[in-house]
Design a protein around this motif. Structure first.
Motif, PDB file in Angstrom:
ATOM      1  N   ALA A 635       1.106  -1.390  -0.080  1.00  0.00           N
ATOM      2  CA  ALA A 635      -0.059  -0.187  -0.548  1.00  0.00           C
ATOM      3  C   ALA A 635       0.569   1.427  -0.105  1.00  0.00           C
ATOM      4  N   PRO A 636       0.738   2.193  -0.909  1.00  0.00           N
ATOM      5  CA  PRO A 636       1.142   3.239  -0.760  1.00  0.00           C
ATOM      6  C   PRO A 636       1.113   4.204   0.927  1.00  0.00           C
ATOM      7  N   ASN A 637       2.310   4.879   1.117  1.00  0.00           N
ATOM      8  CA  ASN A 637       2.392   5.877   2.305  1.00  0.00           C
ATOM      9  C   ASN A 637       0.556   6.994   3.029  1.00  0.00           C
ATOM     10  N   LYS A 638       0.540   6.418   4.379  1.00  0.00           N
ATOM     11  CA  LYS A 638      -0.693   7.113   4.730  1.00  0.00           C
ATOM     12  C   LYS A 638      -0.160   8.011   5.763  1.00  0.00           C
ATOM     13  N   ASN A 639       1.435   8.496   6.588  1.00  0.00           N
ATOM     14  CA  ASN A 639       1.559   9.133   7.042  1.00  0.00           C
ATOM     15  C   ASN A 639       2.691  10.387   6.354  1.00  0.00           C
ATOM     16  N   PHE A 640       2.757  11.737   6.554  1.00  0.00           N
ATOM     17  CA  PHE A 640       3.539  12.746   5.884  1.00  0.00           C
ATOM     18  C   PHE A 640       5.134  12.436   6.584  1.00  0.00           C
ATOM     19  N   SER A 641       6.059  11.743   5.872  1.00  0.00           N
ATOM     20  CA  SER A 641       7.011  11.821   6.312  1.00  0.00           C
ATOM     21  C   SER A 641       8.574  13.292   6.489  1.00  0.00           C
ATOM     22  N   SER A 642       8.459  13.724   6.975  1.00  0.00           N
ATOM     23  CA  SER A 642       9.250  14.979   6.661  1.00  0.00           C
ATOM     24  C   SER A 642      10.614  14.880   7.455  1.00  0.00           C
ATOM     25  N   SER A 643      12.214  14.260   7.136  1.00  0.00           N
ATOM     26  CA  SER A 643      12.841  13.795   7.817  1.00  0.00           C
ATOM     27  C   SER A 643      14.510  13.961   7.275  1.00  0.00           C
ATOM     28  N   MET A 644      15.470  14.504   8.460  1.00  0.00           N
ATOM     29  CA  MET A 644      16.976  14.973   8.345  1.00  0.00           C
ATOM     30  C   MET A 644      17.354  13.339   8.137  1.00  0.00           C
ATOM     31  N   GLY A 645      18.464  13.082   7.780  1.00  0.00           N
ATOM     32  CA  GLY A 645      19.316  12.257   8.093  1.00  0.00           C
ATOM     33  C   GLY A 645      20.650  12.318   8.163  1.00  0.00           C
ATOM     34  N   PHE A 646      21.593  11.638   9.143  1.00  0.00           N
ATOM     35  CA  PHE A 646      23.072  11.566   9.165  1.00  0.00           C
ATOM     36  C   PHE A 646      23.742  10.642   9.007  1.00  0.00           C
ATOM     37  N   SER A 647      24.566  11.313   8.186  1.00  0.00           N
ATOM     38  CA  SER A 647      26.127   9.944   8.018  1.00  0.00           C
ATOM     39  C   SER A 647      26.867  10.213   8.122  1.00  0.00           C
ATOM     40  N   LEU A 648      27.824   9.551   9.120  1.00  0.00           N
ATOM     41  CA  LEU A 648      29.346   9.613   8.715  1.00  0.00           C
ATOM     42  C   LEU A 648      30.089   8.894   8.701  1.00  0.00           C
ATOM     43  N   GLY A 649      31.110   8.721   7.910  1.00  0.00           N
ATOM     44  CA  GLY A 649      31.789   6.956   7.024  1.00  0.00           C
ATOM     45  C   GLY A 649      33.728   7.693   7.698  1.00  0.00           C
ATOM     46  N   ASN A 650      33.650   6.907   8.168  1.00  0.00           N
ATOM     47  CA  ASN A 650      36.114   6.868   8.699  1.00  0.00           C
ATOM     48  C   ASN A 650      36.537   6.227   7.655  1.00  0.00           C
ATOM     49  N   ASN A 651      37.228   5.996   7.746  1.00  0.00           N
ATOM     50  CA  ASN A 651      38.348   5.592   7.395  1.00  0.00           C
ATOM     51  C   ASN A 651      39.388   5.766   8.290  1.00  0.00           C
ATOM     52  N   PHE A 652      40.736   4.357   8.725  1.00  0.00           N
ATOM     53  CA  PHE A 652      41.842   4.571   8.986  1.00  0.00           C
ATOM     54  C   PHE A 652      42.572   3.765   8.229  1.00  0.00           C
ATOM     55  N   GLU A 653      43.578   4.824   7.926  1.00  0.00           N
ATOM     56  CA  GLU A 653      45.041   4.159   7.271  1.00  0.00           C
ATOM     57  C   GLU A 653      46.227   4.170   7.729  1.00  0.00           C
ATOM     58  N   ALA A 654      47.402   3.948   7.678  1.00  0.00           N
ATOM     59  CA  ALA A 654      49.071   4.130   8.282  1.00  0.00           C
ATOM     60  C   ALA A 654      49.913   3.918   7.004  1.00  0.00           C
ATOM     61  N   LYS A 655      51.175   4.566   7.326  1.00  0.00           N
ATOM     62  CA  LYS A 655      51.735   3.892   6.679  1.00  0.00           C
ATOM     63  C   LYS A 655      52.622   3.274   7.819  1.00  0.00           C
ATOM     64  N   VAL A 656      53.410   2.071   7.356  1.00  0.00           N
ATOM     65  CA  VAL A 656      54.566   1.760   8.632  1.00  0.00           C
ATOM     66  C   VAL A 656      55.695   1.646   7.750  1.00  0.00           C
ATOM     67  N   ARG A 657      56.729   1.309   8.656  1.00  0.00           N
ATOM     68  CA  ARG A 657      58.048   0.696   7.984  1.00  0.00           C
ATOM     69  C   ARG A 657      57.860  -0.773   7.462  1.00  0.00           C
ATOM     70  N   ASP A 658      58.163  -1.175   6.365  1.00  0.00           N
ATOM     71  CA  ASP A 658      58.568  -2.179   6.124  1.00  0.00           C
ATOM     72  C   ASP A 658      59.275  -3.178   6.592  1.00  0.00           C
ATOM     73  N   ARG A 659      58.798  -4.883   7.030  1.00  0.00           N
ATOM     74  CA  ARG A 659      60.410  -5.478   6.598  1.00  0.00           C
ATOM     75  C   ARG A 659      60.948  -6.000   6.547  1.00  0.00           C
ATOM     76  N   ASP A 660      60.673  -5.874   4.818  1.00  0.00           N
ATOM     77  CA  ASP A 660      61.688  -6.074   4.361  1.00  0.00           C
ATOM     78  C   ASP A 660      62.451  -5.058   3.757  1.00  0.00           C
ATOM     79  N   SER A 661      63.646  -4.850   3.935  1.00  0.00           N
ATOM     80  CA  SER A 661      64.171  -3.950   3.993  1.00  0.00           C
ATOM     81  C   SER A 661      64.829  -3.454   2.918  1.00  0.00           C
ATOM     82  N   THR A 662      64.631  -4.089   2.047  1.00  0.00           N
ATOM     83  CA  THR A 662      65.140  -3.922   0.697  1.00  0.00           C
ATOM     84  C   THR A 662      64.239  -2.651   0.261  1.00  0.00           C
TER      85      THR A 662
END
Length: 920
Positions: A635-662
């Motif tokens: 069935a179609p929507n019966k109630n009126f809806s007016s909403s605001m959404g919030f989202s936050l995406g996070n990525n954490f990366e690191a650069k480390v010394r490689d175990r390969d000395s070459t």
């Protein structure tokens, strides 16, 4: 003139001169001979009319110009018949050029008419090749001798190799007749279609027939000392076709066994051939003794094959299955399997007697991408009885015992290239719950779409701004959805409750940037739904109940909505590097992707009706409903809806010394991948306007071998005494800022010895068999095992490539797979761990030829082991021994197998099994 008597060869005629004194007499005789030679007499008159041959016109006769036949051809050359010699020409000793060479010397003995080649000698004659330490060619006897070299210590070297066509023989010595093409071969070793034939004396009759005396037939890779062989007293070999023997029996490490036959036939073929599939012997406490997976294999062609298998139990139960594989290069490939089992439990007359029939259909089809770029057909079908994998006693289905769902999909798609591009697809789907036995099907689903159209975009150049990026497209979705049960599957009743509907939509969107760093998108969607299934609810005073009436006929409704969002990306860098110091952590980068969205969904009250009814307390109450609520798209929507959404995406990366000395560049690793937070606020709501905060994330640890995924739901509202949400924040009720209502975590980890050595693990075809039946893509629930079918076995490990120490081989191949899942529930203050289980599977080679494997798990909540499978394997070089055991659960059973690895002799085996006991 006189005549000599004929001799034994031919008649001789001698002419002698005659003398006379009368010249006149001689002249008269000569004149008479001259007149008789050149004179003609007058013909006599014909007394009757001659009978002429009857002339008939032949319709196939070709008209010939007679004059042209009388005209001599200029290129005609006459040959004197006397020059043709009827005596046959003597055949040469050699019919072709002989090429030969030797490393040390080549000598020719004129008196004995022999040619000797010494040290790495080679002779090439027609399609024959001989390589040996010494080769002697006897021109008188038309023989070629080849043998080994013997040094002062009595050690032989440079054994001959005799090759004619595609057949290669490695003997100790050989005698070959260049005229008859026959040969005597001593202590030969030759390979025929994966098998090896070792014979004391072999007589080569021609290119296609060999006769041997006391030969050994084996598939062992150790030709000098095979661990097993079949001793053939006398045998006839037709290369790449067959081996026919007299009395033969098996020897294991040169010890004779009673396994033998008065005569035997070993087929040899370079291509797949049809043949019998020997069954597996087993025992079931409720069905008696059984034979499983016996049948016949049909090698129909190079593109398709067919295998027919059958099972039989002494109490009357039986089953059969068909497996067919087909493929056409650069076009398509697939396989089809049909399984059926008629199972009888106990004996007729006993209280636990029962009889049931189960079946399963599998079909997988994939099209090559090169076949047709504009159209594609694919299929993945797995349907049948809901309890097939639970009740089947065939060991092939052991790993699929825990399947909860069966799903299928058959689709065809077509693209019409143009501007705009039109895409259409036709799909049939199937989803089946094996516990509830509910089946959902779409027969079929039609989807069509027109690619995005930019009406205001410039004809040349890029699209910039809000106007240029306005685009729209057209989508249509039509379905015939059926919901039924397992008992009504494939019966006319299953179509009675079918739901038919069509959904059309026109999405309009645009995107642009503001303040250079913020991306804005706006979307609106117009949607129209058609249906043939509606309802009408009313109150019946006579029955004092609310009744529902199903209506059939065309009806429709239309909806629309609007949404917009704005987002950006923020990059942060934390540098840990210090001048003059080589720190382990170079830098950490943090990427944030915040986004804010706004959505408006209008209320469509015009599609709702109402009726009055009397409650049990006698109160008159009005109820509202939509006639579309049981339609295909709802069935179609019966109630009126007016909403605001919030989202936050996070990525954490690191650069480390490689175990390969070459390596000079630092290594990038992922610390936390996709840590997402989302929530929304409903402006039109009268209470509970904030939605729960949802948190999800994942990361990879231990060199990307461990995957960790987690999620939780945080509710800002409090609960009343009845554990119901109230319009009051939890922190205002004396609690924390958020109330955790649910949480989950999944950890999977795979590790093996090959992970450290860099070698690739062998493919597991048994897991592919499990996936095809709807199981897991790992062996945590066990492996599908049919030891007689090597297609389900892992590829043989190449142990010869393993590095071995002079004193001790420390390499022990092993593998380990772990999966841990935990779920927490606290939606109504239960505060409990709803599930907590650990699944594990591993294999380890205790010795180079002993392998032990286990697939099991432990349920920490219920404190017990889950479905468990133990596997033991012994590599017997040319043989293999397997033992699989499910110690407990409803699938408690075991299977033992010992047999030859080679597919040529795979029917020489012993296997026994004990099927699951349903009473357990």
């Amino acid at each position: 003139m006189t005549f000599q008597k004929p001799s034994h060869t031919f008649t001789k005629i001698h002419l002698k001169a005659l003398r006379t004194k009368s010249f006149h007499i001689l002249f008269s005789l000569s004149f008479t001979v001259f007149i008789n030679t050149l004179g003609w007499a007058q013909d006599l008159p014909k007394t009757q009319t001659p009978i002429l041959p009857k002339t008939e016109n032949d319709s196939m006769r070709v008209s010939i110009n007679i004059d042209s036949l009388l005209t001599p051809t200029a290129t005609l050359k006459e040959t004197d018949s006397i020059l043709q010699d009827t005596i046959p020409k003597k055949k040469d000793f050699l019919e072709a050029v002989v090429n030969y060479k030797a490393k040390e010397y080549v000598s020719l003995n004129q008196r004995l008419k022999q040619t000797t080649l010494y040290n790495e000698a080679e002779v090439y004659y027609q399609d024959m090749e001989i390589k040996a330490g010494i080769i002697v060619i006897d021109h008188n006897k038309n023989l070629v001798y080849a043998g080994r070299l013997k040094d002062s210590a009595g050690v032989y070297s440079q054994a001959p190799t005799f090759k004619q066509g595609a057949n290669l023989v490695e003997p100790d010595s050989i005698i070959f007749n260049t005229e008859t093409k026959k040969a005597l071969i001593f202590n030969s070793k030759t390979e025929q279609s994966g098998g090896y034939i070792i014979a004391d004396v072999t007589k080569k009759e021609n290119d296609s027939v060999y006769f041997i005396n006391r030969g050994k037939f084996t598939t062992s890779e150790n030709h000098e000392d095979p661990e097993f062989y079949f001793l053939m007293r006398k045998a006839k070999i037709v290369p790449n076709k067959k081996v026919v023997t007299g009395l033969t029996n098996m020897y294991i490490y040169n010890v004779p066994t009673p396994i033998g036959l008065p005569f035997a036939f070993f087929p040899l073929s370079q291509k797949q051939t049809s043949g019998i599939l020997l069954p597996t012997f087993g025992q079931d406490s409720r069905r008696g003794y059984n034979l499983q997976n016996g049948g016949y294999y049909f090698a129909i062609s190079d593109y398709v094959d067919l295998s027919l298998y059958g099972d039989y139990y002494t109490n009357g139960s039986y089953g059969f299955r068909t497996e067919s594989n087909y493929a056409a290069r650069y076009k398509f490939r697939g396989n089809l399997g049909i399984r059926y089992e008629s199972l009888i439990n106990s004996e007729r007359g006993f209280p636990d007697y029962s009889k049931s029939s189960i079946y399963n259909i599998r079909w997988s089809h994939s099209q090559d991408a090169k076949a047709n770029p504009s159209s594609r057909f694919s299929a993945s079908v797995n349907l049948g009885s809901s309890k097939y994998y639970q009740e089947s006693v065939n060991q092939m289905n052991a790993s699929n015992f825990l399947n909860n769902t069966l799903s299928s999909s058959v689709s065809y798609s077509k693209s019409f290239i143009g501007e705009p591009q039109v895409n259409v697809s036709l799909t049939a789907t199937h989803s089946q719950n094996t516990r509830t036995q509910q089946i959902d099907m779409t027969l079929p689903t039609f989807q069509g779409s027109v690619s995005r159209i930019f009406p205001f975009a410039p004809k040349v150049g890029s699209k910039k701004g809000i106007i240029n990026n306005i685009n729209f497209q057209y989508n249509v979705n039509a379905q015939n959805r059926i919901r039924t049960t397992d008992s009504l599957f494939f019966k006319p009743e299953m179509f009675e409750d079918a739901r038919v509907g069509v959904q059309q939509s026109i999405p309009i969107s645009t995107n642009f940037k503001i303040f250079k760093y913020f991306s804005v998108s706006a979307n609106t969607n117009f949607q129209e739904n058609w249906t043939l299934n509606t309802i009408r609810k009313y109150y019946d005073q006579g029955e004092n109940a609310v009744l529902k009436e199903d209506l059939t006929g065309f009806d429709s409704y239309r909806t629309y909505n609007f949404s917009t969002s704005i987002g950006t990306s923020i990059y942060g860098m934390f540098n840990f590097q210090k001048p003059g110091q080589d720190t382990k952590i170079k830098a950490i980068r943090h990427i944030m992707r915040p986004s804010i969205s706004y959505n408006i969904n209008p209320a469509f009250d015009e599609y709702y009706d109402s009726f009055d009814y009397i409650t049990a307390n006698g109160d008159l109450t009005r109820a509202e409903y939509s006639r579309f609520e049981e339609s295909l798209y709802g069935a179609p929507n019966k109630n009126f809806s007016s909403s605001m959404g919030f989202s936050l995406g996070n990525n954490f990366e690191a650069k480390v010394r490689d175990r390969d000395s070459t390596k000079t560049e630092p290594k990038k690793i992922i610390l936390l991948n996709n840590l997402n937070l989302s929530s929304s606020y409903n402006f039109a709501g009268d209470s509970l306007q904030w939605s729960p905060l949802r948190v999800s994330g994942g990361t990879q640890l231990l060199d990307n071998k461990m995957n960790v995924n987690f999620g939780m739901t945080l509710d800002p509202y409090a609960l009343d005494n009845n554990n119901r949400r109230v319009d009051k924040f939890n922190i205002s009720n004396g609690g924390s800022l958020f109330r955790m209502t649910s949480a989950s975590m999944n950890v999977s980890y795979s590790l093996s010895s090959t992970s450290f050595s860099g070698r690739k693990e062998p493919d597991q075809r048994a897991i592919d068999e499990s996936v095809l039946s709807g199981g897991r893509a790992d062996d945590l629930f066990g492996k599908s095992q049919n030891f007689a079918d090597q297609r389900l076995e892992d590829e043989d490990r190449d142990r010869s490539k393993e590095e071995k120490s002079e004193f001790y081989n420390f390499t022990i191949p092993w593998s380990l797979r772990l999966a841990w899942a935990v779920n927490y529930s606290n939606s109504a203050r239960q505060n409990e761990i709803s599930s907590n289980s650990l699944m594990f599977s591993g294999d380890i080679d205790l010795t180079p030829r002993w392998t032990v494997g286990v697939s099991s798990g432990y349920d920490f909540k219920n404190q017990g082991f889950t479905y468990t499978q133990l596997r033991f394997e012994r590599d017997l070089m040319s043989w293999r021994m397997n033992f699989s055991w499910i110690p407990f659960s409803e699938r408690s059973s075991w299977n033992f197998f010992i047999g030859i690895k080679s597919s040529l002799l795979k029917d020489i085996k012993y296997d026994k099994q004990r099927s699951p006991d349903k009473r357990l």
